[in-house]
Design a protein around this motif. Structure first.
Motif, PDB file in Angstrom:
ATOM      1  N   ILE A 136       0.998  -1.503   0.204  1.00  0.00           N
ATOM      2  CA  ILE A 136       0.046   0.202  -0.274  1.00  0.00           C
ATOM      3  C   ILE A 136       0.495   0.715  -0.220  1.00  0.00           C
ATOM      4  N   ALA A 137       0.786   1.825  -1.355  1.00  0.00           N
ATOM      5  CA  ALA A 137       1.801   3.337  -0.926  1.00  0.00           C
ATOM      6  C   ALA A 137       0.103   4.641  -1.918  1.00  0.00           C
ATOM      7  N   GLY A 138       0.809   5.653  -2.134  1.00  0.00           N
ATOM      8  CA  GLY A 138       0.262   6.426  -2.856  1.00  0.00           C
ATOM      9  C   GLY A 138       1.272   6.469  -3.547  1.00  0.00           C
ATOM     10  N   ASP A 139       0.759   7.554  -4.473  1.00  0.00           N
ATOM     11  CA  ASP A 139       1.512   7.319  -6.304  1.00  0.00           C
ATOM     12  C   ASP A 139       3.137   7.275  -5.963  1.00  0.00           C
ATOM     13  N   ASP A 140       3.077   8.726  -4.962  1.00  0.00           N
ATOM     14  CA  ASP A 140       4.898   9.548  -5.098  1.00  0.00           C
ATOM     15  C   ASP A 140       5.627   8.638  -4.408  1.00  0.00           C
ATOM     16  N   ASP A 141       5.142   7.693  -3.479  1.00  0.00           N
ATOM     17  CA  ASP A 141       5.716   7.046  -2.587  1.00  0.00           C
ATOM     18  C   ASP A 141       5.730   5.760  -2.114  1.00  0.00           C
ATOM     19  N   VAL A 142       5.917   5.176  -3.653  1.00  0.00           N
ATOM     20  CA  VAL A 142       6.125   4.327  -4.435  1.00  0.00           C
ATOM     21  C   VAL A 142       6.855   3.058  -4.474  1.00  0.00           C
ATOM     22  N   PRO A 143       8.069   4.444  -4.647  1.00  0.00           N
ATOM     23  CA  PRO A 143       9.460   4.242  -4.388  1.00  0.00           C
ATOM     24  C   PRO A 143      10.844   3.975  -3.409  1.00  0.00           C
ATOM     25  N   LEU A 144       9.772   4.548  -2.620  1.00  0.00           N
ATOM     26  CA  LEU A 144      10.478   4.880  -0.832  1.00  0.00           C
ATOM     27  C   LEU A 144      10.179   2.741  -0.470  1.00  0.00           C
ATOM     28  N   VAL A 145       8.458   2.976  -0.839  1.00  0.00           N
ATOM     29  CA  VAL A 145       7.488   1.960  -0.391  1.00  0.00           C
ATOM     30  C   VAL A 145       8.557   0.588  -0.586  1.00  0.00           C
ATOM     31  N   MET A 146       9.237   0.408  -1.669  1.00  0.00           N
ATOM     32  CA  MET A 146       9.836  -0.571  -2.594  1.00  0.00           C
ATOM     33  C   MET A 146      11.195  -0.674  -2.364  1.00  0.00           C
ATOM     34  N   GLU A 147      11.637   0.518  -1.998  1.00  0.00           N
ATOM     35  CA  GLU A 147      13.222   0.428  -1.905  1.00  0.00           C
ATOM     36  C   GLU A 147      13.578  -0.425   0.162  1.00  0.00           C
ATOM     37  N   HIS A 148      12.207  -0.284   0.802  1.00  0.00           N
ATOM     38  CA  HIS A 148      12.381  -0.876   1.274  1.00  0.00           C
ATOM     39  C   HIS A 148      11.660  -2.157   1.842  1.00  0.00           C
ATOM     40  N   LEU A 149      11.486  -2.930   0.817  1.00  0.00           N
ATOM     41  CA  LEU A 149      10.617  -4.077   0.798  1.00  0.00           C
ATOM     42  C   LEU A 149      11.544  -4.607  -0.038  1.00  0.00           C
ATOM     43  N   LEU A 150      12.712  -4.214  -0.818  1.00  0.00           N
ATOM     44  CA  LEU A 150      13.077  -5.487  -1.648  1.00  0.00           C
ATOM     45  C   LEU A 150      14.729  -5.513  -0.728  1.00  0.00           C
ATOM     46  N   HIS A 151      14.848  -3.436  -0.287  1.00  0.00           N
ATOM     47  CA  HIS A 151      15.923  -4.687   0.631  1.00  0.00           C
ATOM     48  C   HIS A 151      15.674  -5.727   2.389  1.00  0.00           C
ATOM     49  N   ASP A 152      14.744  -5.436   2.827  1.00  0.00           N
ATOM     50  CA  ASP A 152      13.852  -6.560   4.377  1.00  0.00           C
ATOM     51  C   ASP A 152      13.559  -8.139   3.051  1.00  0.00           C
ATOM     52  N   ALA A 153      13.658  -7.948   2.105  1.00  0.00           N
ATOM     53  CA  ALA A 153      13.076  -9.173   1.093  1.00  0.00           C
ATOM     54  C   ALA A 153      14.628  -9.673   1.408  1.00  0.00           C
TER      55      ALA A 153
END
Length: 371
Positions: free
Chosen positions: A271-288
């Motif tokens: 879940i993320a607003g359009d402008d925040d998708v890159p930041l959220v996905m950065e954290h997701l990939l790093h966590d994975a």
């Protein structure tokens, strides 16, 4: 005769499911009965008006089942009920009678505003379309982003050659992947994460109502039940639930995924607003990557398409996602991304990863999503 599922039908339903998957019926029935009891009767949003259905034959008893789970969504001040179907199973001796189609037709005619399935196989997807459903094409495709390529390739070769889950020489492979992982899943450039709990997810969904006009109507009892069930499911790994906060400590997104050390990370919700998708996905990939996953996989969600396109991810085959509604506007909302409907809200994660009490042995894995 088609009627609502009763608790005393569950042993017969478990036998149907076990036969369909190819499991030992006697060994797995106790675990399956427990799983179906929790998910078909003990869900806090269980709705008697939207029951699971069975097809009962006068001679052979229960010969077909269509599971039902109720999901609640909010459209402004209106509450919508989504009937989430699955599994749909018919006894082989009765399939020629169209048991599955008859169950699905009755189910789609129910009082719910929306009906959906996100783990439909080819024959079931065709059945939905013939009965007026619509295939959500974007959500029926998957994507993949490797974060540890050496381990990913070696793991595939080991599985093909010897049926091993993990390749030999993982320490060396990890050393080879470390500099690559820094580029593929670097440390996030900003923000931080914390544990995603029921209250945090409810608040985040409320904050993003402008981006998603139709959102899940979560409440704390339901989310506590849901998160507990995710811990049981553990689809190929442990559960990771994170809330993402920006540099000003404002909640901007969240993600839920299953991550396996040396295996895959399966995303159930972002879940993320359009402008925040890159930041959220950065954290997701790093966590994975930090959890030891070698490849991150999800399905195409409309609000992620721009980021996925820029990332040039690899496309995968996925299970069909199908929707049905009598109001065309609701179908259009689902297909255009105005409806926030993730794998967390569907049946995709609801596979019976349980243990059979009689022997303590784990059930064989449920059929995997094609890849």
């Amino acid at each position: 005769m088609i009627r609502a599922l009763r608790r005393d039908d569950l042993p017969a339903v478990a036998a149907l499911y076990a036969n369909w998957v190819g499991w030992d019926v006697e060994q797995t029935t106790p675990g399956l009965v427990a799983f179906f009891t929790r998910t078909m009767f003990e869900d806090p949003h269980h709705d008697p008006e939207l029951p699971s259905l069975v097809f009962e034959d006068a001679r052979d008893g229960v010969v077909g089942v269509l599971g039902s789970r109720t999901r609640r969504f909010a459209l402004r001040d209106r509450t919508l009920r989504m009937a989430c179907s699955g599994p749909l199973v018919a006894h082989p001796d009765h399939r020629s009678r169209g048991v599955g189609a008859l169950l699905l037709r009755r189910y789609l005619a129910g009082p719910q505003e929306l009906t959906a399935a996100d783990r439909a196989l080819d024959d079931v997807e065709l059945m939905w379309r013939k009965l007026g459903g619509v295939t959500h094409t974007a959500a029926s495709a998957g994507w993949s982003i490797p974060v540890a390529p050496s381990q990913l390739v070696a793991g595939r070769l080991a599985q093909r050659a010897a049926g091993r889950e993990l390749p030999p020489g993982r320490r060396l492979l990890r050393a080879l992947d470390t500099p690559i992982a820094r580029r593929l899943a670097p440390a996030p450039r900003a923000g931080r994460t914390e544990l995603l709990g029921p209250a945090e997810l409810i608040d985040l969904v409320r904050r993003l109502r402008r981006r998603f006009p139709i959102v899940p109507a979560y409440d704390e009892p339901y989310l506590r039940w849901l998160f507990a069930e995710l811990e049981v499911a553990r689809i190929g790994g442990s559960v990771v639930r994170r809330l993402v906060l920006d540099e000003r400590d404002r909640p901007v997104g969240s993600y839920v995924l299953f991550a396996a050390d040396g295996g895959l990370a399966h995303i159930t919700q972002v879940i993320a607003g359009d402008d925040d998708v890159p930041l959220v996905m950065e954290h997701l990939l790093h966590d994975a990557a930090e959890a030891g996953a070698v490849d991150v996989r999800g399905r195409f969600e409309p609000h992620l398409l721009g980021w996925l396109r820029a990332r040039r991810c690899r496309m995968l085959r996925a299970d069909w996602t199908v929707v049905h509604a009598r109001e065309p506007e609701l179908v259009a909302a689902a297909l255009s991304g105005q409806l926030l409907f993730s794998r967390l809200d569907g049946e995709w994660w609801m596979v019976p990863h349980t243990r059979a009490p009689a022997s303590g042995a784990p059930l064989s894995p449920a059929p995997a999503a094609p890849s």
